[in-house]
Enzyme design. Structure first.
Site, short mmCIF file in Angstrom:
data_model
loop_
_atom_site.label_atom_id
_atom_site.label_comp_id
_atom_site.label_asym_id
_atom_site.label_seq_id
_atom_site.Cartn_x
_atom_site.Cartn_y
_atom_site.Cartn_z
N GLY A 191 4.48 -17.88 -25.08
CA GLY A 191 4.37 -17.52 -23.79
C GLY A 191 4.32 -15.97 -23.49
N HIS A 218 -13.43 -7.92 -25.51
CA HIS A 218 -13.80 -6.96 -26.44
C HIS A 218 -14.73 -6.08 -25.94
CE1 HIS A 218 -12.07 -9.59 -29.86
NE2 HIS A 218 -11.17 -8.86 -29.24
N PRO A 252 -4.63 -15.22 -33.13
CA PRO A 252 -5.83 -15.66 -33.75
C PRO A 252 -6.27 -14.38 -34.51
CG PRO A 252 -6.10 -15.94 -31.42
CD PRO A 252 -4.88 -15.44 -31.56
N ARG A 290 -4.76 -5.61 -24.66
CA ARG A 290 -4.53 -6.28 -25.85
C ARG A 290 -2.97 -6.79 -26.02
NH1 ARG A 290 -4.33 -3.84 -31.95
NH2 ARG A 290 -4.91 -5.89 -33.16
#
Length: 320
Positions: A78, A195, A165, A68
């Site tokens: 970036g 996920h 997101p 993550r």
């Protein structure tokens, strides 16, 4: 060095010197190549792998945390390790990042690398290598990580809020965010399979429970309600209820059964534009693993800094 060349008496020697300078400069700014540290720090990848493996053996849940970290780093300015900086108002302080973990693993790897080859390996490369190792340790595919990224000098919470997101984001919006980073819709769907490991706090999906989401399997909804007695509970629920610590394609199988935890994930399957690709990833695990490795290479090179655009930090939490 160029001024030194121009002080040389012979025009021919001066020209040869300038050519050499250009070649050195070209080598210095070349980034994102496999084996970048072969000459300067040949054991760099081995050192990172050893640190990540040790951390994983002590706590397997560190694997999704390290994976993550890469996603949250690359989507903001970036892949430049800006997520690691401790400056006030930096990315770490943004709401999407306040549950991030694994920083101490990156610190340990950096300390070991500084002892072996000081000032050579960037924190950004450590983050990318650690993410790969985390996938491998949980049974996922491996890939050769292009290295040579420089570390960024700037970190801003607002940039993280805008560019990371959210778990409630619908597929069309999510697609545009990935496209903005040079990642295709197929790569977006493929990478969502990350996920298959890890978990989410109740607040990340409580909206689906409160609105009795019809796309949510009823039995699964009851399980989630039991796990989350209140919407803002600190409880963490596995993203993949079937094999939460194994890197496999059950994530996509769960979507087909209405057992996707996050709104953004389940919408990938329910959205007509991405349903086919989700089904394909569900039915062919070997294909998905191959695509995931390729997509991770693409993700880990998003807007990477080279040369004077960045630096190699001595401490991953602070600029030099």
């Amino acid at each position: 060095m160029e001024q030194t060349c121009r002080k040389m008496w012979s025009p021919l020697l001066m020209a040869l010197c300038l050519i050499l300078v250009a070649e050195v400069e070209m080598e210095r700014v070349t980034a994102q190549v496999v084996g970048y540290y072969d000459l300067t720090c040949p054991n760099a990848e081995k050192i990172v792998t050893e640190v990540v493996t040790d951390a994983f053996q002590r706590n397997p849940t560190i694997a999704p945390a390290l994976l993550r970290l890469l996603f949250h780093d690359c989507f903001v300015q970036g892949c430049d390790a800006s997520i690691l900086l401790d400056n006030p108002g930096g990315e770490k302080t943004a709401p999407p990042n306040q549950s991030l973990r694994g920083f101490e693993v990156i610190d340990d790897a950096k300390q070991a690398l500084e002892a072996a080859c000081p000032g050579i390996v960037s924190c950004a490369d450590i983050v990318a290598l650690a993410a790969r190792d985390a996938v491998v340790l949980t049974g996922g595919p491996t890939w050769e990580v292009p290295t040579g990224r420089m570390d960024g000098r700037f970190s801003d919470a607002l940039s993280a809020i805008v560019n990371i997101p959210s778990p409630t984001m619908p597929t069309p919006v999510l697609t545009q965010m990935f496209l903005a980073n040079g990642l295709s819709p197929d790569e977006m769907i493929t990478l969502s399979g990350a996920h298959t490991i890890g978990g989410a706090h109740c607040s990340s999906f409580s909206n689906r429970l409160s609105m009795n989401d019809p796309t949510l399997d009823e039995a699964y909804a009851e399980e989630l309600l039991a796990a989350c007695p209140t919407p803002n509970s600190d409880n963490v629920v596995p993203l993949d209820p079937t094999t939460p610590l194994t890197f496999d394609n059950n994530f996509f199988t769960n979507l087909a059964a209405g057992r996707g935890l996050l709104t953004s994930d389940q919408d990938l399957y329910n959205n007509l534009g991405s349903e086919f690709l989700s089904i394909m990833d569900s039915n062919n695990e070997d294909l998905w693993r191959f695509k995931f490795a390729a997509a991770m290479v693409r993700l880990s090179t998003v807007n990477a800094k080279i040369g004077d655009d960045g630096e190699v930090r001595k401490n991953c939490r602070a600029v030099n």
